[in-house]
Every structure is written in structure tokens, then in C-alpha cells.
Design an enzyme around this catalytic site. Structure first.
Site, PDB file in Angstrom:
ATOM      1  N   PRO A  12       1.421   2.803   0.180  1.00 29.67           N
ATOM      2  CA  PRO A  12       2.468   3.830   0.122  1.00 29.67           C
ATOM      3  C   PRO A  12       2.227   4.883  -0.964  1.00 29.67           C
ATOM      4  O   PRO A  12       2.961   4.972  -1.943  1.00 29.67           O
ATOM      5  CB  PRO A  12       3.723   3.012  -0.165  1.00 29.67           C
ATOM      6  CG  PRO A  12       3.228   1.835  -0.958  1.00 29.67           C
ATOM      7  CD  PRO A  12       1.855   1.526  -0.424  1.00 29.67           C
ATOM      8  N   CYS A  13       1.213   5.713  -0.751  1.00 30.46           N
ATOM      9  CA  CYS A  13       0.905   6.771  -1.711  1.00 30.46           C
ATOM     10  C   CYS A  13       2.057   7.780  -1.796  1.00 30.46           C
ATOM     11  O   CYS A  13       2.163   8.526  -2.763  1.00 30.46           O
ATOM     12  CB  CYS A  13      -0.408   7.461  -1.356  1.00 30.46           C
ATOM     13  SG  CYS A  13      -0.445   8.131   0.307  1.00 30.46           S
TER      14      CYS A  13
END
Ligand SMILES: [Zn+2]
Length: 257
Positions: free
Chosen positions: A161-162
């Protein structure tokens, strides 16, 4: 070029296109990909024996396959679905943002990028951290800009989950999957109250503390979200919090303890 051994490159030229995936599959040279639904619409999810190797917005399959070959030096061919256990975890990530524990194939990642992605993978849904926080967490303080570049090049967005790593000034920064605006869409879907957060950051507030526990947090930490309004202290820096007698939260780690 193709990245295939020479005899297979010849085969590629000679074989009718519909035969090629099966051939590559049988010789163990091809990775696989499937189309899965996500909050941002359908995505291609490619996987190897080691885990997920690539996530991209579903579009032209031939374009995806060519870009994959160019990037990884391996062919990728369609599959009906990821292996069942992987499919279940991937679908939880794509649909609900529950990203923990998904195996990612580290092939092609530098040590720095792998460390950045591991750090980002530990941020819970609906919470955000600044680029500089990731830099400090991986033992490379001051490398926030390089962290931003590594995350913008994340090969497996949504799965790692950048989108939960943002600029310190409250702006959301670049995103690796389509429009930068998608970051807000994902974070809102995970329950982040964006307007409340922006109201804080526009006043320069970066941390929230509890006058009851004397602990301070990143504003989106689950502990910070539980602080009663009347017990809530606002801080612009870890130094300001420390001078007021507050110590950093062990979960969101706003500063080294
Ligand atoms: Zn916290």
C-alpha cells in the site's frame, strides 16, 4: 529484446501466437496473470511461484505482456485466477485494503526498494505516514526523496500500500497506479477522514497527543483517533511534543523513543 534464450526466441518467431503461452508454460519460463476487481477498477495481477510480481490497471493485454517482458525479462501469460490461497489474500487487499501477509516476488527490486516496500506494507489501512518516516524506519534518515521515488515505482501497488505514504505537508504526492488522485480515493475508501486531516495539516499540526496517556501519535494512528477532543493536544514537531512531556507512540512511531 525478449530476454528469452536464443532457441526460444526462434520459437517465438516461428510459433503461431496462440501456441506460445502453452510452450512457455511447459518449459517453466512464463509467469502468469489474471484480472481481478479492485477499488480502482479491474487490475492485472501477475504472479510467480514466489508471490505477486506486478499489479497494473487492466487495459490492453498485449501491452501489459510486452511491458512485463521488458521489465522482468520473463514472459507473462494469462491464467484464469491466481492460486487459491494467493487469490484470497490478493482479493482482500484489492477490495478492502487488507494488505498484510501477501507474498511479493522481490525479483528486480534493489535492497533499498525492497526495504521501502516492506516498511510501507506495515502501515494499517486508513493510516498514512510521511516519506521521511519510511526513510527513518529503514535506517536511512534523510532519504525521503529516494523513498518517494521507490514508492512511485512500486511494481505491486494496492498489494503493497504505497498510497499510505504521503508528503509531510499534507499533500498526497505521486501515485504509482494511474492518477495521483487515486491515492485520495483509496484512502477515503479505507476510512481516512481526509477533510479533518487537511484541516489539521493546514494549521501546521503534524502530531496529536493524549493529555491522559501523555503519548503522541501521527494523526491517523488508531490510538490518536480515539483521543477525546477535550484531552487532545496538538504538536507541530516531535521536539514540541517532547518538551511538553509527551512520549512517542510505540505503534505509529512518530519519533525514535
Ligand atoms: Zn500512534
Amino acid at each position: 529484446m525478449t530476454g528469452l534464450p536464443e532457441h526460444l526466441a526462434d520459437l517465438r518467431a516461428a510459433a503461431p501466437p496462440h501456441l506460445l503461452p502453452g510452450v512457455l508454460h511447459r518449459v517453466g519460463l512464463a509467469d502468469h496473470y489474471a484480472i481481478r476487481p479492485s477499488i480502482l477498477g479491474p487490475v492485472f495481477v501477475a504472479f510467480t511461484r514466489r508471490g505477486v510480481s506486478r499489479v497494473d490497471l487492466a487495459g490492453d493485454p498485449a501491452g501489459f505482456e510486452a511491458a512485463y517482458l521488458a521489465r522482468f525479462g520473463r514472459a507473462v501469460v494469462p491464467a484464469d485466477a491466481p492460486p487459491p490461497r494467493l487469490a484470497a489474500t490478493v482479493d482482500r487487499a484489492l477490495g478492502a485494503g487488507r494488505t498484510r501477509g501477501i507474498p511479493v516476488d522481490p525479483a528486480g527490486l534493489s535492497e533499498f526498494q525492497a526495504a521501502v516496500l516492506r516498511s510501507a506494507a506495515g502501515i494499517p489501512p486508513g493510516e498514512i505516514r510521511p516519506y521521511a518516516w519510511v526513510a527513518r524506519e529503514i535506517g536511512r534518515p534523510g532519504s525521503g526523496r529516494a523513498v518517494g521515488n521507490a514508492l512511485a515505482a512500486n511494481p505491486v501497488p494496492l498489494v503493497v500500500p504505497c498510497h499510505r505514504v504521503v508528503r509531510a505537508d499534507g499533500r498526497f504526492g505521486r501515485y504509482s497506479l494511474g492518477a495521483d488522485e487515486s491515492k485520495r480515493v483509496l484512502l477515503a475508501a479505507e476510512g481516512l477522514e481526509i477533510e479533518a486531516l487537511e484541516a489539521l495539516t493546514s494549521r501546521g499540526v503534524r502530531y496529536l497527543g493524549s493529555a491522559t496517556t501523555r503519548i503522541y501519535c501521527h494523526p491517523t494512528c488508531r490510538h490518536a483517533r480515539r483521543i477525546t477532543a477535550s484531552r487532545r493536544a496538538e504538536f507541530r514537531s516531535p521536539g514540541e511534543a517532547a518538551r511538553a512531556g509527551f512520549r512517542p507512540c510505540r505503534d505509529c512511531r512518530p519519533a525514535t523513543a
